[in-house]
Write an enzyme that holds these catalytic residues in place. Structure first.
Site: not given
Ligand code: CIR
Length: 260
Positions: A168, A255
């Protein structure tokens, strides 16, 4: 006068479920340990609460292994919230779980209807604009749909690009105050932060770039001593939270909450 980019009264978090071992990851470096993640999550929530904020702690969702990463489901702005449309198919259903909670908190909740995709992790709200990084999870149509919604609320949105191989946009940057951004050198090199004050995370500590400014505190992942020292020197009050388990799933400080 409050600064809506980092002064908040509320946050939403969700405790990790035991299905977290099935969470998405770019590279498998071993399964996350639920107990350790729960302990770190409790420290995270306690740090948010220590600033005087109310934290809405949602229960685990076994059906959605990545649901602990609530940030990706919505964008919270002063005038309303926008429900996202995650580009990861296994995460699409998390949005319907978050929607009723946001409708209790906001008079106005809009949604990205598609066909585009967009995840909250690709969105950085600064003092002057909303930056959205196109990525493997966020496409041009998703960005365009969000731009229309937020224009109604008086925000300008600028499309930028998340570096290849980075999950991201905010994996590599965070807002420290309305005009100051903490960024990896590789992201800053793309020119997306021109006109801002940019602090670079030291070489080798790139994973420290995903931090959050929350009221008086900066929450950052533990084990990045040079970044912590730099932020301290710059006058920020830093709290370090263990991120070893979330890191196995490409997750970090931002996140784990929605902040508003
Ligand atoms: C994913 O791959 O969607 C999750 N394992 C990690 C999400 C991390 N979220 C973020 O950076 N906002």
């Amino acid at each position: 006068m409050t600064n809506p980019t980092y002064e908040f009264t509320r946050a939403i978090t969700r405790r990790p479920a035991s299905s977290i071992t099935d969470g998405l990851r770019a590279e498998d470096i071993g399964p996350p340990d639920l107990d350790r993640m729960l302990a770190a999550h409790a420290d995270y929530v306690a740090a948010l609460k220590s600033t005087g904020a109310e934290v809405i702690e949602l229960p685990p969702l076994e059906a959605f292994p990545d649901a602990v990463f609530v940030e990706d489901t919505a964008l919270c702005l002063p005038k309303g919230a926008v429900l996202m449309r995650p580009g990861a198919p296994s995460r699409l259903g998390e949005v319907a779980e978050m929607a009723p909670i946001l409708r209790q908190c906001y008079d106005e909740v809009r949604e990205i209807k598609g066909p585009g995709f967009i995840e909250g992790g690709d969105i950085l709200v600064t003092g002057r604009e909303i930056l959205v990084g196109r990525s493997a999870r966020t496409d041009a149509a998703g960005v365009a749909e969000l731009a229309e919604i937020v224009a109604d609320w008086g925000h300008s949105l600028r499309e930028v690009f998340t570096p290849e191989g980075v999950l991201h946009f905010k994996t590599d940057c965070s807002l420290m105050d309305a005009e100051t951004i903490l960024s990896t050198k590789r992201l800053d090199a793309s020119g997306c932060f021109e006109g801002y004050r940019v602090l670079h995370v030291p070489e080798g500590e790139e994973a420290a770039a995903n931090a959050i400014r929350y009221n008086n505190l900066v929450l950052m992942a533990a084990d990045f001593p040079r970044t912590a020292e730099m932020l301290d020197r710059e006058g920020f009050e830093v709290v370090q939270i263990s991120n070893t388990e979330c890191a196995k799933l490409d997750g970090g400080m931002s996140c784990l909450s929605l902040r508003f």
